[in-house]
Design a protein around this motif. Structure first.
Motif, PDB file in Angstrom:
ATOM      1  N   LEU A 112       0.818  -1.204   0.000  1.00 59.52           N
ATOM      2  CA  LEU A 112       0.000   0.000   0.000  1.00 59.52           C
ATOM      3  C   LEU A 112       0.856   1.260   0.000  1.00 59.52           C
ATOM      4  O   LEU A 112       0.647   2.178  -0.787  1.00 59.52           O
ATOM      5  CB  LEU A 112      -0.941   0.011   1.205  1.00 59.52           C
ATOM      6  N   SER A 113       1.860   1.267   0.914  1.00 57.37           N
ATOM      7  CA  SER A 113       2.615   2.512   1.078  1.00 57.37           C
ATOM      8  C   SER A 113       3.995   2.468   0.443  1.00 57.37           C
ATOM      9  O   SER A 113       4.624   3.514   0.243  1.00 57.37           O
ATOM     10  CB  SER A 113       2.775   2.832   2.564  1.00 57.37           C
ATOM     11  N   GLY A 114       4.499   1.310   0.170  1.00 58.04           N
ATOM     12  CA  GLY A 114       5.850   1.204  -0.369  1.00 58.04           C
ATOM     13  C   GLY A 114       6.926   1.313   0.709  1.00 58.04           C
ATOM     14  O   GLY A 114       8.119   1.386   0.400  1.00 58.04           O
ATOM     15  N   TRP A 115       6.459   1.449   1.986  1.00 60.94           N
ATOM     16  CA  TRP A 115       7.431   1.514   3.078  1.00 60.94           C
ATOM     17  C   TRP A 115       7.982   0.105   3.340  1.00 60.94           C
ATOM     18  O   TRP A 115       7.360  -0.903   3.041  1.00 60.94           O
ATOM     19  CB  TRP A 115       6.786   2.075   4.342  1.00 60.94           C
ATOM     20  N   ARG A 116       9.131   0.106   3.950  1.00 56.57           N
ATOM     21  CA  ARG A 116       9.810  -1.180   4.215  1.00 56.57           C
ATOM     22  C   ARG A 116      10.124  -1.310   5.709  1.00 56.57           C
ATOM     23  O   ARG A 116      10.615  -0.364   6.322  1.00 56.57           O
ATOM     24  CB  ARG A 116      11.120  -1.312   3.414  1.00 56.57           C
ATOM     25  N   GLY A 117       9.823  -2.468   6.213  1.00 51.71           N
ATOM     26  CA  GLY A 117      10.302  -2.817   7.551  1.00 51.71           C
ATOM     27  C   GLY A 117      11.632  -3.577   7.411  1.00 51.71           C
ATOM     28  O   GLY A 117      11.701  -4.588   6.715  1.00 51.71           O
ATOM     29  N   VAL A 118      12.649  -3.044   8.051  1.00 48.01           N
ATOM     30  CA  VAL A 118      14.014  -3.595   7.867  1.00 48.01           C
ATOM     31  C   VAL A 118      14.584  -4.018   9.221  1.00 48.01           C
ATOM     32  O   VAL A 118      14.448  -3.295  10.222  1.00 48.01           O
ATOM     33  CB  VAL A 118      14.934  -2.550   7.208  1.00 48.01           C
ATOM     34  N   VAL A 119      15.180  -5.172   9.218  1.00 48.84           N
ATOM     35  CA  VAL A 119      15.920  -5.654  10.395  1.00 48.84           C
ATOM     36  C   VAL A 119      17.382  -5.781   9.992  1.00 48.84           C
ATOM     37  O   VAL A 119      17.699  -6.404   8.977  1.00 48.84           O
ATOM     38  CB  VAL A 119      15.389  -7.004  10.903  1.00 48.84           C
ATOM     39  N   ARG A 120      18.248  -5.147  10.774  1.00 52.83           N
ATOM     40  CA  ARG A 120      19.678  -5.164  10.476  1.00 52.83           C
ATOM     41  C   ARG A 120      20.431  -5.783  11.655  1.00 52.83           C
ATOM     42  O   ARG A 120      20.130  -5.488  12.820  1.00 52.83           O
ATOM     43  CB  ARG A 120      20.167  -3.748  10.245  1.00 52.83           C
ATOM     44  N   VAL A 121      21.390  -6.610  11.321  1.00 57.05           N
ATOM     45  CA  VAL A 121      22.253  -7.196  12.354  1.00 57.05           C
ATOM     46  C   VAL A 121      23.689  -7.206  11.822  1.00 57.05           C
ATOM     47  O   VAL A 121      23.930  -7.621  10.682  1.00 57.05           O
ATOM     48  CB  VAL A 121      21.812  -8.624  12.734  1.00 57.05           C
ATOM     49  N   PRO A 122      24.625  -6.671  12.572  1.00 60.91           N
ATOM     50  CA  PRO A 122      26.021  -6.709  12.121  1.00 60.91           C
ATOM     51  C   PRO A 122      26.512  -8.150  11.901  1.00 60.91           C
ATOM     52  O   PRO A 122      26.118  -9.075  12.627  1.00 60.91           O
ATOM     53  CB  PRO A 122      26.789  -6.025  13.259  1.00 60.91           C
ATOM     54  N   VAL A 123      27.356  -8.288  10.897  1.00 59.77           N
ATOM     55  CA  VAL A 123      27.910  -9.615  10.603  1.00 59.77           C
ATOM     56  C   VAL A 123      28.666 -10.158  11.825  1.00 59.77           C
ATOM     57  O   VAL A 123      28.623 -11.352  12.130  1.00 59.77           O
ATOM     58  CB  VAL A 123      28.826  -9.535   9.368  1.00 59.77           C
ATOM     59  N   ALA A 124      29.327  -9.270  12.530  1.00 64.35           N
ATOM     60  CA  ALA A 124      30.096  -9.694  13.707  1.00 64.35           C
ATOM     61  C   ALA A 124      29.193 -10.307  14.771  1.00 64.35           C
ATOM     62  O   ALA A 124      29.566 -11.254  15.464  1.00 64.35           O
ATOM     63  CB  ALA A 124      30.877  -8.517  14.286  1.00 64.35           C
ATOM     64  N   VAL A 125      27.962  -9.736  14.899  1.00 60.92           N
ATOM     65  CA  VAL A 125      27.023 -10.279  15.886  1.00 60.92           C
ATOM     66  C   VAL A 125      26.576 -11.675  15.469  1.00 60.92           C
ATOM     67  O   VAL A 125      26.446 -12.594  16.297  1.00 60.92           O
ATOM     68  CB  VAL A 125      25.814  -9.335  16.061  1.00 60.92           C
ATOM     69  N   LEU A 126      26.316 -11.861  14.163  1.00 66.65           N
ATOM     70  CA  LEU A 126      25.918 -13.193  13.696  1.00 66.65           C
ATOM     71  C   LEU A 126      27.042 -14.222  13.863  1.00 66.65           C
ATOM     72  O   LEU A 126      26.796 -15.390  14.160  1.00 66.65           O
ATOM     73  CB  LEU A 126      25.498 -13.115  12.227  1.00 66.65           C
TER      74      LEU A 126
END
Length: 455
Positions: free
Chosen positions: A99-113
């Motif tokens: 509908l809005s074109g907005w995005r829900g984004v989850v970011r995690v540093p590679v170091a944390v993974l």
């Protein structure tokens, strides 16, 4: 959300409803992201509308996401790896609103993974190091134990090489214990062989002394009965050959005894000239004791010599029949009987003079075996019958040395024989009689003394 407000045909106003930024951040914080993870909402122009760090604070609201990062979020949902606003390599996961074109984004540093993997690697390396250290420690401990056990085995081997008799020593290594056991058994065997060798050398010394004295006596008696040197040499050499043939068999059998069949055939082979009809042998295979073999060898040689010179073998067609039996009487010990029969020879006449052979057959041989003998000069042929206790003639033991090989008994007999033969030589040389030494003489030695000295 924009909703136009229409008044008639005119739209003078637009009703706009937009959520507060703080409420969006609150919604993000309700997702309970793991530590180190960050959630954000991008609008259709890739601006950060709401964002939360792991500690729940909003940051960089209104900032635009780098173009190279936003360009990768070009689908409804997906995941990619890029650099965040902090310049940190991170993994992005997103989902786009239709509908809005907005995005829900989850970011995690590679170091944390990678942190759990790094921790796993760390603990794995730590465990590997500890295991390696423990293995090295155990190897050192066991290596020291094995080295000590091998050192013990080497010392046992050196002791064995020096001729010692090391006692079996137990170590912590089973295989080394087996080696030490073998070395101990070997040292015991070597010690037994050394004792046997020492006894054999003493026996050989006494036997040599004894047989040399007897040979000298045989030489003197043979010389007295010989008309010339050629006759003496022939008779004496034949008698020595008979004794030697017997000793060859005994030495081969380690002085345990001699086969009676082999002994008879070997002693009489020079007289039969390979004629199978001239000799008949009947009797079970028996193993003669060494002394019995020696005595029977002398008797067979004398009988064969007489048969070749004057008896059945002196003419064509003459023959000799030999047989032996074992008589078992319930009232007494078993006895061995040996029979010699000559047939087909010239008429027999008793000799006018009794020589060395007569003494051997009539007195020496039966006395040495604690038996009796009959030497008969019948007209149709000479006969010789020997009877003796079985235990004095036949070795009934299974594979072991004969009873005569008992060290104390044999040593006593040989000592007596050696001292007695010295008396024989002195008497034959015409030396004046001296008081006899206090020696207990065995029957065969005593008989030889009496026969050769004429007493």
């Amino acid at each position: 959300i924009e909703v136009p407000v229409k008044v008639g045909a005119v739209i003078p106003n637009v009703l706009i409803m937009a959520p507060e930024i703080e409420s969006l951040a609150g919604l993000l914080r309700q997702d309970m992201l793991p530590a180190g993870w960050n959630g954000s909402i991008w609008d259709s122009e890739a601006k950060i509308v709401a964002s939360t760090e792991a500690d729940g604070r909003t940051r960089r609201i209104g900032d635009t996401v780098p173009a190279e990062t936003a360009a990768q979020a070009n689908a409804l949902r997906g995941m990619f790896v890029a650099v965040d606003l902090h310049g940190t390599p991170s993994v992005f996961a997103y989902s786009t609103s239709r509908l809005s074109g907005w995005r829900g984004v989850v970011r995690v540093p590679v170091a944390v993974l990678e942190a759990p993997l790094q921790r796993s690697r760390f603990w794995l390396a730590t465990a590997g190091g500890l295991a390696t250290g423990l293995a090295i420690l155990l190897a050192l401990v066991f290596g020291h134990g094995v080295a000590a056990a091998i050192g013990t085995a080497a010392e046992v081997a050196r002791s064995t090489a020096r001729g010692s008799r090391p006692s079996p020593v137990a170590t912590r290594v089973k295989e080394v214990n087996e080696v030490i056991g073998v070395l101990h058994a070997t040292s015991e065997k070597l010690h037994e062989r050394e004792q046997h060798l020492e006894f054999t050398m003493r026996e050989l010394q006494h036997r040599t002394k004894n047989i040399m004295a007897v040979i000298q006596a045989m030489a003197r008696q043979t010389a007295r009965a010989s008309g010339n040197m050629d006759e003496f040499q022939a008779a004496f050499a034949n008698r020595l050959a008979a004794v030697s043939a017997c000793h060859d068999i005994l030495v081969r059998e380690d002085w345990r005894g001699a086969s009676i069949v082999e002994l008879v055939k070997r002693q009489l082979a020079p007289f039969t000239n390979g004629d199978p009809d001239s000799l008949s042998i009947q009797g079970a295979e028996l193993t003669l004791m060494p002394k019995a073999a020696e005595q029977l060898s002398l008797a067979l040689h004398e009988l064969g010599t007489n048969a070749a010179k004057h008896g059945a073998w002196s003419v064509p067609g003459g023959s000799v029949a030999i047989d032996w039996t074992i008589e078992r009487d319930a009232d007494g010990p078993a006895r061995f009987r040996f029979h010699w029969r000559e047939r087909g020879g010239p008429e027999v006449r008793a000799p006018a003079q009794k020589g060395f052979g007569h003494v051997v057959l009539q007195r020496a041989v039966p006395a040495s075996l604690s038996g009796e003998a009959t030497y008969d000069f019948a007209r149709e042929g000479v006969t010789w019958d020997l009877a003796a206790p079985l235990e004095r003639v036949v070795n009934t033991s299974l594979g072991g040395p004969s009873q005569e090989a008992h060290p104390q008994k044999l040593q006593s007999t040989l000592n007596a024989a050696a001292e007695t033969t010295e008396i024989i030589i002195d008497r034959l040389n015409g030396a004046p009689a001296e008081p006899a030494p206090a020696v207990v003489m065995t029957p065969p030695v005593l008989t030889i003394v009496r026969s050769l000295t004429g007493r």
